[in-house]
Design a protein around this motif. Structure first.
Motif: not given
Length: 125
Positions: A8-21, A24-37
């Motif tokens: 998250c810190l690396a993405v923040a540095e690369a995109t010039g955004t706060p690490p929480d952006y 949040v995307a990481l939480l949603g992506t993890a939820s989607g990858l876990i899915g109904a398993t």
């Protein structure tokens, strides 16, 4: 985990955004990858109440604040891995209820819908 925080810190540095952006995307992506398993049984020892990792996540910020680049940086590796696995996509960006039903039939784990503008998604209801 430290590795995910570092990402998250690396993405923040690369995109010039706060690490929480990215977080949040990481939480949603993890939820989607876990899915109904997986599910959490909330009444241990019974066949009762359980919950799947269904998560609605969004970053609210001014236009051009870097929300999309941070989201894309997190989702891109997961999307590539999903495509290499074959079958229908895990990540979708635009759909209708009619188009979603057959896709979910092919992918019982579920899908992860990502939208760039939350207002458009809510308006589609």
């Amino acid at each position: 985990p430290r590795e995910l925080a570092d990402y998250c810190l690396a993405v923040a540095e690369a995109t010039g955004t706060p690490p929480d952006y990215a977080g949040v995307a990481l939480l949603g992506t993890a939820s989607g990858l876990i899915g109904a398993t997986l599910a959490v049984r909330l009444q241990p020892g019974t066949d009762g109440w359980s919950e799947r990792p269904l998560l609605y996540a969004c970053v609210v910020a001014d236009p051009s604040a870097g929300k999309t680049p941070a989201q894309n940086a997190v989702e891109r590796p997961a999307n590539r891995a999903s495509k290499r696995a074959g079958g229908p996509p895990t990540f979708i960006t635009d759909t209708t209820v009619e188009a979603l039903a057959p896709l979910l039939k092919k992918r019982p784990r579920g899908v992860c819908l990502t939208v760039d503008e939350i207002a458009g998604w809510v308006g589609s209801f």
